[in-house]
Write a protein that holds these residues in place. Structure first.
Motif, PDB file in Angstrom:
ATOM      1  N   ASP A 289      -7.196  -4.357 -13.962  1.00  0.00           N
ATOM      2  CA  ASP A 289      -8.267  -3.425 -13.618  1.00  0.00           C
ATOM      3  C   ASP A 289      -8.320  -3.109 -12.125  1.00  0.00           C
ATOM      4  OD1 ASP A 289      -8.991  -5.964 -12.890  1.00  0.00           O
ATOM      5  OD2 ASP A 289     -11.032  -5.838 -13.647  1.00  0.00           O
ATOM      6  N   GLU A 290      -7.313  -3.559 -11.375  1.00  0.00           N
ATOM      7  CA  GLU A 290      -7.283  -3.345  -9.928  1.00  0.00           C
ATOM      8  C   GLU A 290      -6.758  -1.944  -9.611  1.00  0.00           C
ATOM      9  OE1 GLU A 290      -5.565  -5.695  -6.007  1.00  0.00           O
ATOM     10  OE2 GLU A 290      -4.694  -6.109  -7.955  1.00  0.00           O
ATOM     11  N   ILE A 291      -7.395  -1.303  -8.665  1.00  0.00           N
ATOM     12  CA  ILE A 291      -6.971   0.029  -8.238  1.00  0.00           C
ATOM     13  C   ILE A 291      -6.387  -0.089  -6.837  1.00  0.00           C
ATOM     14  CG2 ILE A 291      -7.749   2.354  -7.670  1.00  0.00           C
ATOM     15  CD1 ILE A 291      -9.992   1.911  -9.750  1.00  0.00           C
ATOM     16  N   ILE A 292      -5.151   0.333  -6.677  1.00  0.00           N
ATOM     17  CA  ILE A 292      -4.459   0.283  -5.390  1.00  0.00           C
ATOM     18  C   ILE A 292      -4.523   1.689  -4.782  1.00  0.00           C
ATOM     19  CG2 ILE A 292      -2.278  -0.211  -4.211  1.00  0.00           C
ATOM     20  CD1 ILE A 292      -3.507  -2.628  -5.636  1.00  0.00           C
ATOM     21  N   ILE A 293      -5.106   1.768  -3.597  1.00  0.00           N
ATOM     22  CA  ILE A 293      -5.173   3.049  -2.900  1.00  0.00           C
ATOM     23  C   ILE A 293      -3.914   3.155  -2.031  1.00  0.00           C
ATOM     24  CG2 ILE A 293      -6.467   4.421  -1.226  1.00  0.00           C
ATOM     25  CD1 ILE A 293      -8.981   2.926  -2.209  1.00  0.00           C
ATOM     26  N   LEU A 294      -3.085   4.128  -2.362  1.00  0.00           N
ATOM     27  CA  LEU A 294      -1.804   4.282  -1.669  1.00  0.00           C
ATOM     28  C   LEU A 294      -1.980   5.038  -0.373  1.00  0.00           C
ATOM     29  CD1 LEU A 294       0.535   5.149  -4.672  1.00  0.00           C
ATOM     30  CD2 LEU A 294       0.116   2.931  -3.630  1.00  0.00           C
ATOM     31  N   LYS A 295      -1.258   4.570   0.659  1.00  0.00           N
ATOM     32  CA  LYS A 295      -1.255   5.246   1.949  1.00  0.00           C
ATOM     33  C   LYS A 295      -0.179   6.321   1.948  1.00  0.00           C
ATOM     34  CE  LYS A 295      -2.623   1.316   4.817  1.00  0.00           C
ATOM     35  NZ  LYS A 295      -2.193   0.475   5.937  1.00  0.00           N
ATOM     36  N   GLU A 296      -0.365   7.291   2.800  1.00  0.00           N
ATOM     37  CA  GLU A 296       0.631   8.326   2.935  1.00  0.00           C
ATOM     38  C   GLU A 296       1.702   7.857   3.901  1.00  0.00           C
ATOM     39  OE1 GLU A 296       0.689  13.000   4.214  1.00  0.00           O
ATOM     40  OE2 GLU A 296      -1.163  12.098   3.449  1.00  0.00           O
ATOM     41  N   ALA A 297       2.957   8.151   3.604  1.00  0.00           N
ATOM     42  CA  ALA A 297       4.054   7.730   4.469  1.00  0.00           C
ATOM     43  C   ALA A 297       4.064   8.549   5.745  1.00  0.00           C
ATOM     44  CB  ALA A 297       5.384   7.907   3.733  1.00  0.00           C
ATOM     45  N   LYS A 298       4.757   8.013   6.775  1.00  0.00           N
ATOM     46  CA  LYS A 298       4.866   8.745   8.048  1.00  0.00           C
ATOM     47  C   LYS A 298       5.629  10.028   7.851  1.00  0.00           C
ATOM     48  CE  LYS A 298       4.809   4.982  11.377  1.00  0.00           C
ATOM     49  NZ  LYS A 298       5.584   4.304  12.419  1.00  0.00           N
ATOM     50  N   LYS A 299       5.230  11.051   8.587  1.00  0.00           N
ATOM     51  CA  LYS A 299       5.910  12.338   8.511  1.00  0.00           C
ATOM     52  C   LYS A 299       6.607  12.594   9.838  1.00  0.00           C
ATOM     53  CE  LYS A 299       2.722  14.346   5.262  1.00  0.00           C
ATOM     54  NZ  LYS A 299       1.743  15.392   4.988  1.00  0.00           N
ATOM     55  N   LYS A 300       7.756  13.252   9.779  1.00  0.00           N
ATOM     56  CA  LYS A 300       8.487  13.578  11.001  1.00  0.00           C
ATOM     57  C   LYS A 300       7.995  14.827  11.622  1.00  0.00           C
ATOM     58  CE  LYS A 300      12.760  11.178  10.371  1.00  0.00           C
ATOM     59  NZ  LYS A 300      14.196  11.263  10.413  1.00  0.00           N
TER      60      LYS A 300
ATOM     61  N   PRO B 287       0.774  -1.245   0.000  1.00  0.00           N
ATOM     62  CA  PRO B 287       0.000   0.000   0.000  1.00  0.00           C
ATOM     63  C   PRO B 287       0.806   1.297   0.000  1.00  0.00           C
ATOM     64  CG  PRO B 287       0.008  -0.948   2.181  1.00  0.00           C
ATOM     65  CD  PRO B 287       0.721  -1.915   1.295  1.00  0.00           C
ATOM     66  N   TYR B 288       2.128   1.244   0.080  1.00  0.00           N
ATOM     67  CA  TYR B 288       2.896   2.482   0.177  1.00  0.00           C
ATOM     68  C   TYR B 288       3.449   2.932  -1.170  1.00  0.00           C
ATOM     69  CZ  TYR B 288       2.332   1.908   5.122  1.00  0.00           C
ATOM     70  OH  TYR B 288       1.766   1.781   6.361  1.00  0.00           O
TER      71      TYR B 288
END
Length: 177
Positions: A166-177, A156-157
């Motif tokens: 036809d698959e859609i991958i919803i990307l997660k946001e990475a950790k922020k400092k 997911p990253y």
């Protein structure tokens, strides 16, 4: 009665259907397929259409009539047109190479993965990052595609991995400092 089973199944001219009380067999230009049917269901052929009917009004017979209709429709489509699944390899260095009896996958591991191709399935790799799986049995085509995808599911990253076209991958946001 199931709404799905009310729809008749059109049978093309080049497809031959044989119905017995316990199974239906379909023969077409691409091959032969058989499917067992429940005792609660009856199939009838009327002018190049197959009708599915439940023999009683039980909940099980109603459910099985819709399921049987979908399975028989898949048999007819499979022997006349066939089924196809397309997989994409996303990631640096991810490659696939199909041979006659197996497919070699490089998916970022320290070793290559050799997946044996079952009989009745053909796999093509038009480009190194695309896999096309073809066959007459819809269940078998889907199973082979799921097995190949399970070697490296999309993460997911960054979205790297093996995915359906036809698959859609919803990307997660990475950790922020």
């Amino acid at each position: 009665m199931s709404r799905v089973s009310k729809n008749p199944i059109p049978v093309p001219a080049n497809v031959e259907v044989t119905i017995t009380p316990s199974e239906v067999s379909v023969k077409g230009p691409l091959g032969n397929l058989k499917q067992r049917i429940s005792n609660d269901i009856s199939l009838e052929i009327n002018d190049s259409y197959i009708n599915v009917k439940a023999l009683n009004d039980s909940k099980h017979a109603n459910a099985m009539s819709g399921t049987t209709r979908a399975l028989v429709a898949n048999l007819v489509k499979g022997v006349s047109e066939g089924f196809e699944k397309k997989l994409l390899l996303v990631g640096v260095g991810y490659r696939a190479q199909a041979n006659a009896s197996n497919i070699n996958l490089m998916l970022g591991y320290s070793h290559t993965i050799d997946h044996t191709i079952p009989s009745g399935i053909t796999i093509e790799t038009p480009i190194q990052t695309e896999i096309i799986i073809k066959g007459i049995d819809k269940q078998q085509v889907g199973q082979v595609a799921a097995e190949i995808r399970s070697y490296r599911k999309p993460e997911p990253y960054k979205g790297k991995g093996v995915r359906y076209s036809d698959e859609i991958i919803i990307l997660k946001e990475a950790k922020k400092k």
